[in-house]
Design a protein around this motif. Structure first.
Motif, short mmCIF file in Angstrom:
data_model
loop_
_atom_site.label_atom_id
_atom_site.label_comp_id
_atom_site.label_asym_id
_atom_site.label_seq_id
_atom_site.Cartn_x
_atom_site.Cartn_y
_atom_site.Cartn_z
N GLU A 31 0.89 -1.13 -0.11
CA GLU A 31 -0.06 -0.11 0.25
C GLU A 31 0.81 1.31 -0.13
OE1 GLU A 31 -2.50 2.31 -0.53
OE2 GLU A 31 -3.66 0.46 0.19
N TYR A 32 0.71 2.09 -1.16
CA TYR A 32 1.72 3.43 -1.25
C TYR A 32 0.92 4.56 -1.04
CZ TYR A 32 4.90 0.13 -2.88
OH TYR A 32 5.66 -1.25 -3.12
N ASP A 33 -0.33 4.45 -0.62
CA ASP A 33 -1.24 5.63 -0.33
C ASP A 33 -1.28 6.02 0.94
OD1 ASP A 33 -3.78 7.45 -1.43
OD2 ASP A 33 -4.46 6.59 0.32
N SER A 34 -1.07 7.24 1.21
CA SER A 34 -0.74 7.91 2.79
C SER A 34 -1.97 7.50 3.42
CB SER A 34 -0.27 9.28 2.47
OG SER A 34 1.20 9.47 2.21
N ARG A 35 -3.28 7.98 3.01
CA ARG A 35 -4.21 8.10 3.64
C ARG A 35 -4.78 6.60 4.00
NH1 ARG A 35 -8.85 6.42 4.35
NH2 ARG A 35 -8.76 5.36 2.41
N ALA A 36 -4.67 5.78 3.07
CA ALA A 36 -5.07 4.24 3.18
C ALA A 36 -3.92 3.66 4.32
CB ALA A 36 -4.78 3.46 2.08
N LEU A 37 -2.69 4.10 4.08
CA LEU A 37 -1.70 3.66 5.18
C LEU A 37 -2.11 4.16 6.49
CD1 LEU A 37 1.62 4.12 3.50
CD2 LEU A 37 0.86 1.78 4.34
N TRP A 38 -2.64 5.34 6.80
CA TRP A 38 -2.99 5.77 8.03
C TRP A 38 -4.27 5.12 8.52
CZ3 TRP A 38 -7.59 9.01 8.89
CH2 TRP A 38 -7.42 9.45 10.09
N GLU A 39 -5.33 4.99 7.70
CA GLU A 39 -6.55 4.10 8.20
C GLU A 39 -6.13 2.84 8.67
OE1 GLU A 39 -10.08 1.90 5.98
OE2 GLU A 39 -9.50 3.80 4.99
N LYS A 40 -5.25 2.22 8.00
CA LYS A 40 -4.90 0.73 8.42
C LYS A 40 -4.26 0.86 9.61
CE LYS A 40 -5.24 -1.07 3.95
NZ LYS A 40 -4.52 -1.91 2.86
N LEU A 41 -3.34 2.08 9.92
CA LEU A 41 -2.81 2.04 11.32
C LEU A 41 -3.65 2.24 12.35
CD1 LEU A 41 0.11 2.06 12.77
CD2 LEU A 41 0.11 4.65 12.14
N VAL A 42 -4.77 3.36 12.04
CA VAL A 42 -5.65 3.52 13.13
C VAL A 42 -6.24 2.32 13.39
CG1 VAL A 42 -7.89 4.71 13.65
CG2 VAL A 42 -5.95 5.86 12.52
N LEU A 43 -6.76 1.48 12.38
CA LEU A 43 -7.46 0.29 12.62
C LEU A 43 -6.83 -0.85 13.50
CD1 LEU A 43 -9.48 -0.17 9.40
CD2 LEU A 43 -10.46 0.34 11.50
N ASP A 44 -5.47 -1.09 12.94
CA ASP A 44 -4.72 -1.86 13.88
C ASP A 44 -4.35 -1.52 15.26
OD1 ASP A 44 -3.50 -4.47 12.78
OD2 ASP A 44 -2.92 -2.87 10.96
N GLY A 45 -4.38 -0.17 15.58
CA GLY A 45 -4.57 0.38 16.97
C GLY A 45 -5.99 0.11 17.79
N PHE A 46 -6.84 0.06 16.87
CA PHE A 46 -8.26 -0.45 17.62
C PHE A 46 -8.04 -1.92 17.84
CE2 PHE A 46 -10.01 3.55 16.28
CZ PHE A 46 -10.79 3.93 17.69
N GLN A 47 -7.13 -2.71 17.13
CA GLN A 47 -7.17 -4.11 17.25
C GLN A 47 -6.60 -4.46 18.76
OE1 GLN A 47 -4.69 -6.31 14.45
NE2 GLN A 47 -4.63 -8.15 15.78
#
Length: 196
Positions: A31-47
């Motif tokens: 994944e090279y899209d900044s916003r998508a990387l950020w979203e996935k980081l946030v979701l992993d934090g919720f995990q």
């Protein structure tokens, strides 16, 4: 008769269409899209403290609750939004994780304002290319690595929360910074071929 696919040995995945589709179509894809990387980081934090399948099943609700993970909108969330999120049974309700998500939008936008691209920052740790591992069994795949510790420290230094090395490594696997599909998995070589 359909050919059966060999997949990674994730507990609970076999026969779960949502989990199998995530494994086959998303997990490990660079994944090279900044916003998508950020979203996935946030979701992993919720995990944190939960199984990924829990977050995956709630992902659409998270996206609706967080305005499609648009950092420009999330950064403006106030007390009414926090209350709304805490009342939303469709997501993981944790004051600390919600606050961390809102704060991370602020950090993301501060980086952007300074000309620091989030994707470039993330991928700088791997030289812009995915780490290609060659695990043959699920038990060989680590929960964290020295690289994940390094990335975790860098994220924490910027102010991100819920970015310990285990969470960060799971995120790096998910966004394809690391190819941890087992070598016997039908996705290993396919994901390897997607590297820039």
């Amino acid at each position: 008769m359909a050919e059966s696919l060999t997949r990674c040995e994730w507990r609970g995945m076999a026969g779960d269409p949502l989990y199998e589709a995530y494994h086959d179509e998303e997990w490990g894809v660079p994944e090279y899209d900044s916003r998508a990387l950020w979203e996935k980081l946030v979701l992993d934090g919720f995990q944190a403290g939960l199984a990924w399948i829990t977050i995956l099943r709630k992902r659409d609700a998270f996206r609706a609750a967080f305005d499609g993970f648009d950092p420009e909108k999330v950064v403006r969330y106030g007390e009414a939004d926090r209350a709304r999120l805490m009342a939303d049974a469709g997501i993981v309700r944790s004051n600390a994780k919600i606050d961390a998500a809102i704060e991370s939008a602020k950090i993301y936008l501060q980086m952007k304002a300074k000309g620091e691209d989030f994707a470039e920052f993330c991928w700088s740790f791997t030289g812009g290319r995915p780490v290609q591992n060659r695990w043959t069994a699920f038990g060989q795949v680590p929960a964290q690595t020295d690289l994940a510790v390094e990335v975790s420290k860098a994220l924490k230094a910027k102010g991100f929360k819920f970015v310990g090395p285990v969470i960060v490594y799971a995120w790096m696997q998910a966004v394809g910074m690391v190819n941890d599909h087992l070598t016997c998995c039908h996705r290993h070589d396919a994901v390897k071929g997607l590297a820039r």
